[in-house]
Scaffold this motif. Structure first.
Motif, PDB file in Angstrom:
ATOM      1  N   PHE A   1     -81.882 -83.390  -6.984  1.00  0.00           N
ATOM      2  CA  PHE A   1     -82.419 -83.196  -8.330  1.00  0.00           C
ATOM      3  C   PHE A   1     -83.051 -84.453  -8.917  1.00  0.00           C
ATOM      4  CE2 PHE A   1     -79.081 -79.961  -7.892  1.00  0.00           C
ATOM      5  CZ  PHE A   1     -79.806 -78.823  -8.192  1.00  0.00           C
ATOM      6  N   GLY A   2     -82.962 -85.586  -8.249  1.00  0.00           N
ATOM      7  CA  GLY A   2     -83.584 -86.808  -8.744  1.00  0.00           C
ATOM      8  C   GLY A   2     -82.717 -87.513  -9.758  1.00  0.00           C
ATOM      9  N   SER A   3     -82.509 -86.912 -10.901  1.00  0.00           N
ATOM     10  CA  SER A   3     -81.613 -87.445 -11.924  1.00  0.00           C
ATOM     11  C   SER A   3     -80.850 -86.282 -12.536  1.00  0.00           C
ATOM     12  CB  SER A   3     -82.387 -88.211 -13.007  1.00  0.00           C
ATOM     13  OG  SER A   3     -83.235 -87.313 -13.715  1.00  0.00           O
ATOM     14  N   VAL A   4     -79.685 -86.572 -13.088  1.00  0.00           N
ATOM     15  CA  VAL A   4     -78.847 -85.544 -13.705  1.00  0.00           C
ATOM     16  C   VAL A   4     -78.488 -86.014 -15.105  1.00  0.00           C
ATOM     17  CG1 VAL A   4     -76.664 -84.280 -13.579  1.00  0.00           C
ATOM     18  CG2 VAL A   4     -77.900 -84.828 -11.475  1.00  0.00           C
ATOM     19  N   GLY A   5     -78.931 -85.262 -16.111  1.00  0.00           N
ATOM     20  CA  GLY A   5     -78.629 -85.619 -17.486  1.00  0.00           C
ATOM     21  C   GLY A   5     -79.211 -86.950 -17.912  1.00  0.00           C
ATOM     22  N   GLY A   6     -80.285 -87.375 -17.257  1.00  0.00           N
ATOM     23  CA  GLY A   6     -80.896 -88.657 -17.589  1.00  0.00           C
ATOM     24  C   GLY A   6     -80.270 -89.846 -16.889  1.00  0.00           C
ATOM     25  N   TRP A   7     -79.399 -89.582 -15.910  1.00  0.00           N
ATOM     26  CA  TRP A   7     -78.713 -90.646 -15.186  1.00  0.00           C
ATOM     27  C   TRP A   7     -79.190 -90.682 -13.741  1.00  0.00           C
ATOM     28  CZ3 TRP A   7     -75.078 -93.697 -17.749  1.00  0.00           C
ATOM     29  CH2 TRP A   7     -74.694 -93.232 -19.008  1.00  0.00           C
ATOM     30  N   SER A   8     -79.299 -91.885 -13.192  1.00  0.00           N
ATOM     31  CA  SER A   8     -79.720 -92.063 -11.804  1.00  0.00           C
ATOM     32  C   SER A   8     -78.501 -92.095 -10.880  1.00  0.00           C
ATOM     33  CB  SER A   8     -80.499 -93.367 -11.653  1.00  0.00           C
ATOM     34  OG  SER A   8     -79.644 -94.485 -11.888  1.00  0.00           O
ATOM     35  N   PHE A   9     -78.763 -92.041  -9.591  1.00  0.00           N
ATOM     36  CA  PHE A   9     -77.666 -92.093  -8.631  1.00  0.00           C
ATOM     37  C   PHE A   9     -76.929 -93.426  -8.702  1.00  0.00           C
ATOM     38  CE2 PHE A   9     -76.378 -93.546  -4.331  1.00  0.00           C
ATOM     39  CZ  PHE A   9     -75.256 -92.737  -4.200  1.00  0.00           C
ATOM     40  N   GLY A  10     -77.647 -94.518  -8.890  1.00  0.00           N
ATOM     41  CA  GLY A  10     -76.998 -95.820  -8.973  1.00  0.00           C
ATOM     42  C   GLY A  10     -76.012 -95.896 -10.121  1.00  0.00           C
ATOM     43  N   GLU A  11     -76.382 -95.312 -11.269  1.00  0.00           N
ATOM     44  CA  GLU A  11     -75.486 -95.306 -12.421  1.00  0.00           C
ATOM     45  C   GLU A  11     -74.277 -94.416 -12.157  1.00  0.00           C
ATOM     46  OE1 GLU A  11     -78.749 -96.026 -15.996  1.00  0.00           O
ATOM     47  OE2 GLU A  11     -78.515 -94.037 -15.082  1.00  0.00           O
ATOM     48  N   ALA A  12     -74.506 -93.260 -11.515  1.00  0.00           N
ATOM     49  CA  ALA A  12     -73.390 -92.382 -11.163  1.00  0.00           C
ATOM     50  C   ALA A  12     -72.473 -93.053 -10.149  1.00  0.00           C
ATOM     51  CB  ALA A  12     -73.923 -91.060 -10.610  1.00  0.00           C
ATOM     52  N   ALA A  13     -73.048 -93.858  -9.249  1.00  0.00           N
ATOM     53  CA  ALA A  13     -72.226 -94.577  -8.274  1.00  0.00           C
ATOM     54  C   ALA A  13     -71.307 -95.574  -8.956  1.00  0.00           C
ATOM     55  CB  ALA A  13     -73.125 -95.290  -7.260  1.00  0.00           C
ATOM     56  N   LEU A  14     -71.767 -96.139 -10.084  1.00  0.00           N
ATOM     57  CA  LEU A  14     -70.913 -97.049 -10.844  1.00  0.00           C
ATOM     58  C   LEU A  14     -69.726 -96.297 -11.443  1.00  0.00           C
ATOM     59  CD1 LEU A  14     -70.395 -99.877 -11.972  1.00  0.00           C
ATOM     60  CD2 LEU A  14     -71.912 -99.307 -13.891  1.00  0.00           C
ATOM     61  N   PHE A  15     -70.001 -95.100 -11.996  1.00  0.00           N
ATOM     62  CA  PHE A  15     -68.906 -94.246 -12.468  1.00  0.00           C
ATOM     63  C   PHE A  15     -67.918 -93.981 -11.339  1.00  0.00           C
ATOM     64  CE2 PHE A  15     -71.976 -92.990 -15.775  1.00  0.00           C
ATOM     65  CZ  PHE A  15     -71.166 -93.017 -16.894  1.00  0.00           C
ATOM     66  N   TYR A  16     -68.466 -93.560 -10.202  1.00  0.00           N
ATOM     67  CA  TYR A  16     -67.631 -93.215  -9.054  1.00  0.00           C
ATOM     68  C   TYR A  16     -66.757 -94.393  -8.634  1.00  0.00           C
ATOM     69  CZ  TYR A  16     -66.353 -92.040  -4.251  1.00  0.00           C
ATOM     70  OH  TYR A  16     -65.644 -91.818  -3.087  1.00  0.00           O
ATOM     71  N   ALA A  17     -67.348 -95.562  -8.531  1.00  0.00           N
ATOM     72  CA  ALA A  17     -66.615 -96.729  -8.035  1.00  0.00           C
ATOM     73  C   ALA A  17     -65.462 -97.091  -8.960  1.00  0.00           C
ATOM     74  CB  ALA A  17     -67.574 -97.908  -7.875  1.00  0.00           C
ATOM     75  N   LEU A  18     -65.730 -97.191 -10.263  1.00  0.00           N
ATOM     76  CA  LEU A  18     -64.681 -97.604 -11.193  1.00  0.00           C
ATOM     77  C   LEU A  18     -63.552 -96.580 -11.255  1.00  0.00           C
ATOM     78  CD1 LEU A  18     -66.652 -99.172 -14.187  1.00  0.00           C
ATOM     79  CD2 LEU A  18     -65.345-100.330 -12.412  1.00  0.00           C
TER      80      LEU A  18
END
Length: 267
Positions: A50-67
């Protein structure tokens, strides 16, 4: 011996026991790391589609995931006794011995077993954190590092609180209910994504019921120096992880209520 020193002795004893089988421990750790790696691949597949989800990129989601996974892995590492409380203590009557010792039962359960295999998730999440830092322009200055450490501490408190509640149920059900995994493992899955992609009622649950957003979503916004699309004030973002400690404190209030009800199996 004060409580902290005693807890350190518990940890050392547990690590020595696992050191007797180093190959098995390393294999379990590597297997856990490989198994949890599938989760970040699923996140990548979603954003790749989908490219981005809710205005968020994969890199930003990866930060959520990591923490979130760093929080959970450390909480899981330090609270094994609460996870197996129903089967190893209540059902067998072994909790009687815990109560007879002149130390707090919660302290003994927290130090019951420190499983090195759980480091697999921690290692994998740390690698994702480095990867996310390369994808997203994050300035890891003193402020950002302090917020990240504060968020991890609050997240550890939150997930340990969930495990304490899971153990407390065993006072009534004898065995810990698997439905509590909806809050622990399910909570990890929910907190891996930005809060604004969820429905309004679910956002309220993740903020006021099970405050996962307070230890993941809001601190990440503060680290990224990004305003909240849902309208939370900027001053609130770095303070939000305190909800994790409040949740842990409330969990221990429920725990003491359960202990007052405990009746030995007589075994």
């Amino acid at each position: 011996m004060n409580a902290l020193a005693l807890y350190g002795r518990y940890i050392i004893t547990s690590l020595r026991a696992q050191a007797q089988y180093p190959t098995a421990t390393l294999m379990l750790t590597a297997g856990h790391c490989a198994a949890t790696s599938i989760e970040i691949l699923c996140v990548f597949a979603l954003f790749h589609r989908f490219g981005s989800v809710g205005g968020w990129s994969f890199g930003e989601a990866a930060l959520f995931y990591a923490l979130v996974n760093i929080m959970f892995s450390l909480a899981d590492l330090l609270s094994r006794g609460f996870e197996v409380f129903g089967t190893d203590f209540v059902r067998t009557g072994a909790f009687d011995r815990v109560l007879l010792r002149p130390r707090a039962a919660a302290l003994q359960l927290a130090g019951y077993e420190v499983r090195l295999s759980r480091l697999g998730r921690l290692i994998q999440a740390s690698i994702v954190l480095v990867f996310a830092t390369n994808l997203v322009p994050i300035t890891w200055d003193a402020r950002a590092v302090a917020i990240a450490l504060w968020a991890v501490a609050g997240g550890i408190g939150l997930f340990m609180g969930i495990m304490v509640l899971q153990a407390t149920l065993a006072f009534w059900t004898v065995d810990s209910l698997e439905i509590m995994n909806v809050l622990s493992y399910g909570g990890v899955q929910a907190a891996q994504y930005p809060l604004n992609i969820y429905a309004a009622w679910f956002r309220r649950v993740l903020t006021f019921g099970l405050p996962l957003a307070c230890v993941a979503y809001y601190p990440v916004l503060a680290i990224l120096r990004r305003p909240d699309p849902l309208g939370a004030p900027d001053w609130l973002l770095p303070l939000a992880p305190i909800a994790g400690f409040a949740f842990l404190a409330l969990s221990f209030v429920v725990w003491r209520t359960g202990m007052a009800r405990y009746a030995s199996t007589g075994s």
